[in-house]
Design a protein around this motif. Structure first.
Motif, PDB file in Angstrom:
ATOM      1  N   ASP A  73       0.845  -1.206   0.000  1.00  0.00           N
ATOM      2  CA  ASP A  73       0.000   0.000   0.000  1.00  0.00           C
ATOM      3  C   ASP A  73       0.876   1.250   0.000  1.00  0.00           C
ATOM      4  OD1 ASP A  73      -1.640   2.184   0.645  1.00  0.00           O
ATOM      5  OD2 ASP A  73      -2.784   1.080   2.157  1.00  0.00           O
ATOM      6  N   VAL A  74       1.039   1.864  -1.166  1.00  0.00           N
ATOM      7  CA  VAL A  74       1.957   3.001  -1.278  1.00  0.00           C
ATOM      8  C   VAL A  74       1.507   4.194  -0.451  1.00  0.00           C
ATOM      9  CG1 VAL A  74       0.991   4.101  -3.357  1.00  0.00           C
ATOM     10  CG2 VAL A  74       3.464   4.235  -2.885  1.00  0.00           C
ATOM     11  N   SER A  75       0.203   4.397  -0.285  1.00  0.00           N
ATOM     12  CA  SER A  75      -0.267   5.521   0.539  1.00  0.00           C
ATOM     13  C   SER A  75       0.118   5.318   1.998  1.00  0.00           C
ATOM     14  CB  SER A  75      -1.782   5.688   0.415  1.00  0.00           C
ATOM     15  OG  SER A  75      -2.124   6.072  -0.907  1.00  0.00           O
ATOM     16  N   ALA A  76      -0.091   4.120   2.519  1.00  0.00           N
ATOM     17  CA  ALA A  76       0.280   3.829   3.909  1.00  0.00           C
ATOM     18  C   ALA A  76       1.790   3.924   4.092  1.00  0.00           C
ATOM     19  CB  ALA A  76      -0.223   2.448   4.313  1.00  0.00           C
ATOM     20  N   GLN A  77       2.547   3.453   3.109  1.00  0.00           N
ATOM     21  CA  GLN A  77       4.001   3.543   3.221  1.00  0.00           C
ATOM     22  C   GLN A  77       4.466   4.992   3.151  1.00  0.00           C
ATOM     23  OE1 GLN A  77       6.606   0.934   1.138  1.00  0.00           O
ATOM     24  NE2 GLN A  77       5.501  -0.894   1.792  1.00  0.00           N
ATOM     25  N   THR A  78       3.867   5.783   2.278  1.00  0.00           N
ATOM     26  CA  THR A  78       4.246   7.197   2.182  1.00  0.00           C
ATOM     27  C   THR A  78       3.945   7.912   3.491  1.00  0.00           C
ATOM     28  OG1 THR A  78       3.818   7.183  -0.199  1.00  0.00           O
ATOM     29  CG2 THR A  78       3.910   9.346   0.878  1.00  0.00           C
ATOM     30  N   ARG A  79       2.820   7.597   4.096  1.00  0.00           N
ATOM     31  CA  ARG A  79       2.458   8.203   5.380  1.00  0.00           C
ATOM     32  C   ARG A  79       3.506   7.853   6.452  1.00  0.00           C
ATOM     33  NH1 ARG A  79      -2.298   7.293   4.701  1.00  0.00           N
ATOM     34  NH2 ARG A  79      -2.907   9.372   4.080  1.00  0.00           N
ATOM     35  N   GLN A  80       3.942   6.589   6.498  1.00  0.00           N
ATOM     36  CA  GLN A  80       4.956   6.187   7.474  1.00  0.00           C
ATOM     37  C   GLN A  80       6.284   6.866   7.182  1.00  0.00           C
ATOM     38  OE1 GLN A  80       4.500   4.143  10.299  1.00  0.00           O
ATOM     39  NE2 GLN A  80       6.466   5.100  10.765  1.00  0.00           N
ATOM     40  N   VAL A  81       6.654   6.957   5.912  1.00  0.00           N
ATOM     41  CA  VAL A  81       7.889   7.650   5.535  1.00  0.00           C
ATOM     42  C   VAL A  81       7.837   9.105   6.006  1.00  0.00           C
ATOM     43  CG1 VAL A  81       9.217   8.525   3.565  1.00  0.00           C
ATOM     44  CG2 VAL A  81       8.459   6.139   3.600  1.00  0.00           C
ATOM     45  N   CYS A  82       6.721   9.780   5.769  1.00  0.00           N
ATOM     46  CA  CYS A  82       6.587  11.181   6.200  1.00  0.00           C
ATOM     47  C   CYS A  82       6.640  11.296   7.717  1.00  0.00           C
ATOM     48  CB  CYS A  82       5.302  11.792   5.639  1.00  0.00           C
ATOM     49  SG  CYS A  82       5.358  12.088   3.858  1.00  0.00           S
ATOM     50  N   GLU A  83       6.033  10.348   8.421  1.00  0.00           N
ATOM     51  CA  GLU A  83       6.114  10.342   9.885  1.00  0.00           C
ATOM     52  C   GLU A  83       7.559  10.148  10.345  1.00  0.00           C
ATOM     53  OE1 GLU A  83       3.948  10.982  12.342  1.00  0.00           O
ATOM     54  OE2 GLU A  83       2.336  11.438  10.901  1.00  0.00           O
ATOM     55  N   ASN A  84       8.304   9.307   9.651  1.00  0.00           N
ATOM     56  CA  ASN A  84       9.705   9.085  10.002  1.00  0.00           C
ATOM     57  C   ASN A  84      10.552  10.323   9.745  1.00  0.00           C
ATOM     58  OD1 ASN A  84       8.957   6.495  10.723  1.00  0.00           O
ATOM     59  ND2 ASN A  84       9.810   5.527   8.892  1.00  0.00           N
ATOM     60  N   ILE A  85      10.318  11.000   8.628  1.00  0.00           N
ATOM     61  CA  ILE A  85      11.031  12.249   8.353  1.00  0.00           C
ATOM     62  C   ILE A  85      10.679  13.280   9.428  1.00  0.00           C
ATOM     63  CG2 ILE A  85      11.220  14.216   6.763  1.00  0.00           C
ATOM     64  CD1 ILE A  85      10.750  12.142   4.484  1.00  0.00           C
ATOM     65  N   LYS A  86       9.401  13.392   9.745  1.00  0.00           N
ATOM     66  CA  LYS A  86       8.941  14.318  10.781  1.00  0.00           C
ATOM     67  C   LYS A  86       9.647  14.037  12.105  1.00  0.00           C
ATOM     68  CE  LYS A  86       4.724  15.663  13.205  1.00  0.00           C
ATOM     69  NZ  LYS A  86       3.327  15.296  13.450  1.00  0.00           N
ATOM     70  N   ALA A  87       9.735  12.771  12.494  1.00  0.00           N
ATOM     71  CA  ALA A  87      10.384  12.400  13.750  1.00  0.00           C
ATOM     72  C   ALA A  87      11.867  12.790  13.747  1.00  0.00           C
ATOM     73  CB  ALA A  87      10.223  10.900  14.006  1.00  0.00           C
ATOM     74  N   ALA A  88      12.545  12.558  12.628  1.00  0.00           N
ATOM     75  CA  ALA A  88      13.967  12.888  12.535  1.00  0.00           C
ATOM     76  C   ALA A  88      14.186  14.392  12.627  1.00  0.00           C
ATOM     77  CB  ALA A  88      14.559  12.335  11.236  1.00  0.00           C
ATOM     78  N   VAL A  89      13.378  15.162  11.901  1.00  0.00           N
ATOM     79  CA  VAL A  89      13.523  16.626  11.928  1.00  0.00           C
ATOM     80  C   VAL A  89      13.178  17.172  13.314  1.00  0.00           C
ATOM     81  CG1 VAL A  89      12.676  18.802  10.949  1.00  0.00           C
ATOM     82  CG2 VAL A  89      13.176  16.882   9.437  1.00  0.00           C
ATOM     83  N   GLU A  90      12.132  16.633  13.932  1.00  0.00           N
ATOM     84  CA  GLU A  90      11.770  17.076  15.281  1.00  0.00           C
ATOM     85  C   GLU A  90      12.861  16.734  16.287  1.00  0.00           C
ATOM     86  OE1 GLU A  90       7.889  15.378  15.952  1.00  0.00           O
ATOM     87  OE2 GLU A  90       6.880  17.047  14.909  1.00  0.00           O
ATOM     88  N   ALA A  91      13.498  15.582  16.143  1.00  0.00           N
ATOM     89  CA  ALA A  91      14.592  15.205  17.045  1.00  0.00           C
ATOM     90  C   ALA A  91      15.768  16.169  16.925  1.00  0.00           C
ATOM     91  CB  ALA A  91      15.038  13.773  16.764  1.00  0.00           C
ATOM     92  N   ALA A  92      15.905  16.783  15.739  1.00  0.00           N
ATOM     93  CA  ALA A  92      16.964  17.770  15.519  1.00  0.00           C
ATOM     94  C   ALA A  92      16.545  19.170  15.969  1.00  0.00           C
ATOM     95  CB  ALA A  92      17.348  17.797  14.039  1.00  0.00           C
ATOM     96  N   GLY A  93      15.270  19.320  16.383  1.00  0.00           N
ATOM     97  CA  GLY A  93      14.798  20.606  16.881  1.00  0.00           C
ATOM     98  C   GLY A  93      13.939  21.389  15.910  1.00  0.00           C
ATOM     99  N   GLY A  94      13.493  20.771  14.824  1.00  0.00           N
ATOM    100  CA  GLY A  94      12.708  21.489  13.825  1.00  0.00           C
ATOM    101  C   GLY A  94      11.332  20.887  13.606  1.00  0.00           C
ATOM    102  N   THR A  95      10.712  21.300  12.501  1.00  0.00           N
ATOM    103  CA  THR A  95       9.407  20.792  12.084  1.00  0.00           C
ATOM    104  C   THR A  95       9.467  20.521  10.583  1.00  0.00           C
ATOM    105  OG1 THR A  95       8.403  22.900  11.432  1.00  0.00           O
ATOM    106  CG2 THR A  95       8.300  22.324  13.789  1.00  0.00           C
TER     107      THR A  95
END
Length: 132
Positions: free
Chosen positions: A49-71
């Protein structure tokens, strides 16, 4: 401040991205490695399911950027690797949920293999965090 660049000398994007993005280069650069649909527990979200995978990828990017102090608003560029370019519209529908204008610059390419056969998409990102 991040700014979306648009010119009539170029075709308007057919997806959810900028022709170019500018930002003052003061601040912290964050280079996010290629994120896949791997969840924190190690399982793969949305197999098939590419939509579900894209959503998880975006959540992972969000988590990484937030861990660095951003959004996600600090993301200025993404590179998207897909197994099937026919998924373009579905991927961009999900990206609209995560990336708001001014949009990051983006490149999307179809590739034949990824590090796991169940991966349909991988995205890396560059963010610029303003000085605090």
């Amino acid at each position: 401040m991040k700014k979306q660049v648009t010119t009539e000398k170029l075709r308007q994007p057919n997806g959810h991205f900028s022709q170019a993005t500018t930002i003052e280069a003061r601040g912290k650069l964050v280079f996010v490695s290629g994120m896949t649909a791997r969840k924190p527990d190690g399982s793969i979200a949305g197999v098939g399911d590419v939509s579900a995978q894209t959503r998880q990828v975006c959540e992972n990017i969000k988590a990484a950027v937030e861990a660095a102090g951003g959004t996600l608003d600090d993301v200025v560029r993404v590179d998207v690797y897909v197994r099937n370019m026919e998924h373009f519209d579905a991927i961009h529908a999900v990206r609209r949920e995560y990336f708001k204008p001014p949009l990051p610059a983006s490149t999307m390419v179809e590739i034949c293999k990824m590090t796991h056969p169940d991966y349909l998409i991988e995205i890396n990102a560059i963010a610029v965090l303003p000085n605090a």
